[in-house]
Write an enzyme that holds these catalytic residues in place. Structure first.
Site, short mmCIF file in Angstrom:
data_model
loop_
_atom_site.label_atom_id
_atom_site.label_comp_id
_atom_site.label_asym_id
_atom_site.label_seq_id
_atom_site.Cartn_x
_atom_site.Cartn_y
_atom_site.Cartn_z
N SER A 1 0.84 -1.19 0.00
CA SER A 1 0.00 0.00 0.00
C SER A 1 0.88 1.24 0.00
O SER A 1 1.66 1.46 0.92
CB SER A 1 -0.88 -0.01 1.25
N ILE B 1 0.24 3.43 3.11
CA ILE B 1 0.87 3.07 4.39
C ILE B 1 2.38 3.33 4.33
O ILE B 1 2.97 3.86 5.25
CB ILE B 1 0.59 1.59 4.74
N LYS C 1 31.15 -0.82 4.63
CA LYS C 1 31.17 -0.91 6.10
C LYS C 1 32.17 -2.00 6.51
O LYS C 1 32.01 -3.16 6.15
CB LYS C 1 29.76 -1.26 6.61
N VAL D 1 -8.98 -10.13 5.64
CA VAL D 1 -8.21 -11.34 5.35
C VAL D 1 -9.17 -12.53 5.40
O VAL D 1 -9.87 -12.72 6.39
CB VAL D 1 -7.07 -11.51 6.40
N LEU E 1 9.98 -7.14 10.05
CA LEU E 1 9.54 -6.60 11.34
C LEU E 1 8.32 -7.35 11.88
O LEU E 1 8.11 -7.38 13.09
CB LEU E 1 9.21 -5.11 11.18
N ILE F 1 18.11 -6.72 8.68
CA ILE F 1 18.06 -7.08 7.25
C ILE F 1 18.66 -8.47 7.08
O ILE F 1 18.19 -9.27 6.28
CB ILE F 1 18.76 -5.99 6.39
#
Ligand code: FAD
Length: 496
Positions: free
Chosen positions: A39, A42, A78, A186, A331, A344
């Site tokens: 979305s 969002i 890094k 859902v 998440l 990640i």
């Protein structure tokens, strides 16, 4: 449950969604349809910039060209993380991706170093670490060598939003279908409870056999629909909020992340090609959001490029990361603060685990149990490593840090600390993401000193040992004069 999986639906187009869609389509996509729903209203969380070296494997398996990736995501190199004020205010140490010195098959280098120190050597571990030495000089190049002691393992800092866009283009070319829209219902099978379709606000239904929940913290499928529950670890990892802000880049681009501890949390500084990423991770009983924002803004040292954004979180993990026909990745599956840049990576390893166990003949409970067991162990190991940074500190300036010193910690971590204190021994357990070298650097850096070293370090005379140390130091220092600056390296690769 015995239905062959022919269609995978990924809910969410953040880093987790696009990493999952890309790898699934690339590796099992010949026989599987993949559709991703996201979305625009969002949006994504919009943070997450530092990674660890296995990300290179992920990109490699997808077949991404490194120079194109660096350009597209405004990435930098890094070499590790510098921890400032973590042990004590005014002190710092480095957690590098490299291996210090040279270990022998049965005895880690630090045992030899410890004995040499008892003989009067004043060097420390990091004097023998090429990653650390390069980081301090701001230099980097990819060294082509078969000799592991002069390798420079590296990861990236990148703009996670740009990475998701890059992966979106890649995935769509492979045939992933993207549908924009907000899921507001859902649909479930009444008998099994399995999810059968996502219904968008427009009324459109997207059906599938396997659903990957990458909807972010709320876990729209795994939690809000299947109610799998959350294991809360915030009694160990007490930071529960973060404020993030991008700022103008500095003239020179550091090849490492900075993690700067404050009285009630810590601040990250991540250099990208086009800007710095900054943030403060904090405990909400130490700072209000306003205080945290003020503290961050007074420590970024360059012009902010956007308004600061506050994000709340609860440290822990979803009790079952795979439940019925839903797998939570990103998440939605849990959260460990970004101290060691592991989120990640946890996305990567979750989708790799799924590929290993891909249920093409139908989902079965044994595979679900195996997947959940492996995910649980991985989360616990990363959790312990992060707690170590907080627990072993010597700060006397704030209650936050003093409480950490005396808090109860997981038995698994207590054992590791005791073993190291008594004997200097560290063992990597069952695919622990962080190897002996990582544990060693953080244990020493935070102020743990082993009382003993391995007897193999006594197998040579004092003169031989000191001579070996001298030679090793010279070997580690030798490549430095030939390496370009990190900025020159980036310029060469990206042409900018
Ligand atoms: P999100 O980015 O939140 O994406 C969720 C997606 O779901 C969006 O596309 C959204 O549109 C979609 N969605 C949600 N609900 C619906 C709905 N109803 N209908 C349709 N679509 C929907 N990780 C690192 O590895 N390194 C770091 O340095 C790092 N730093 C971090 C710092 C902070 C403060 C935080 C909080 C996290 C950090 N992370 C870091 C973690 C990293 O940001 C995340 O792991 C990563 O961005 C993945 O997010 P995600 O894709 O799971 O969720």
């Amino acid at each position: 449950m015995n239905n062959a999986v022919k269609k995978v639906v990924v809910l969410g187009g953040g880093t987790a969604g696009w990493m999952s869609a890309a790898l699934i389509k690339k590796l099992v996509g010949a026989s599987i349809e993949v559709e991703l729903v996201e979305s625009d209203d969002i949006g994504t969380i919009g943070v997450g910039e530092a990674t660890i070296p296995p990300i290179q494997n992920f990109n490699h398996v997808l077949g991404l060209n490194e120079a194109e990736f660096l350009k597209a995501t405004k990435a930098t190199i890094k070499l590790g993380i510098e921890f400032e004020n973590w042990k004590n205010v005014g002190e710092k140490y480095f957690h590098s991706f490299g291996a210090a010195g040279k270990s022998t098959p049965f005895c880690h280098f630090h045992h030899y170093l410890k004995r040499a120190q008892t003989l009067g050597l004043t060097d420390n571990l990091w004097d023998y670490d090429l990653n650390h030495l390069s980081a301090q000089q701001g230099i980097f190049a990819k060294i082509k060598t078969k000799d592991p002691i002069i390798e420079i393992p590296y990861a990236y800092h990148f703009d996670a939003g740009l990475y998701a866009q890059f992966l979106r283009q890649f995935s769509e070319k492979l045939g992933v279908k993207r549908t924009e829209g907000m899921v507001d219902n859902v649909l479930q099978c009444q008998q099994s409870g399995n999810i059968t379709a996502l219904q968008l606000k427009s009324g459109q239904q997207i059906s599938g056999d396997l659903f990957i929940d990458c909807s972010g913290f709320k876990g729209l499928l795994i939690q809000q629909t299947l109610h799998t529950g959350y294991e809360d670890w915030s009694h160990w990892l007490r930071c529960d909020r973060a404020v993030a802000v991008p700022s103008e880049r500095f003239e020179h681009t550091l090849p490492y992340t900075r993690s700067i501890a404050h009285a009630g949390g810590w601040q990250w500084r991540i250099p990208l090609q086009h800007r710095n990423g900054n943030g403060l991770v904090y405990n909400s009983s130490c700072y209000s959001d306003e205080q945290a924002t003020d503290l961050l803004m007074s420590n970024i040292e360059s012009k902010p490029l956007a308004d600061p954004k506050v994000i709340g979180f609860k440290t822990g993990r979803r009790r079952q990361q795979w439940h019925k026909n839903v797998i939570a990745i990103g998440l939605s599956s849990g959260f460990l603060e970004p101290l060691e840049s592991t989120s990640i990576h946890l996305i990567q390893s979750a989708v790799v685990r799924l590929i290993h166990m891909f249920p093409h003949q139908g989902i079965n409970e044994t595979e679900i149990a195996e997947y959940n067991k492996q995910s649980e162990l991985e989360y616990q190991q990363v959790r312990d490593f992060i707690i170590l940074h907080y627990h072993v500190n010597q700060r006397t300036d704030s209650l936050f840090w003093q409480d950490m010193q005396t808090m109860d910690i997981p038995a698994s971590l207590q054992h590791k600390i005791e073993l190291f204190k008594q004997s200097g021994k560290i063992f990597r357990e069952q695919n622990d993401l962080f190897n002996e070298g990582s544990w060693l650097q953080v244990m020493l850096g935070q102020g743990l000193e082993p009382q003993d070293y391995h007897p193999m370090a006594n197998n040579m005379s004092a003169e031989q040992l000191l001579e070996m140390m001298k030679k090793l130091k010279a070997i580690k220092n030798e490549p430095l004069s030939q390496l370009p600056s990190h900025d020159q390296f980036l310029k060469h690769i990206t042409g900018n």
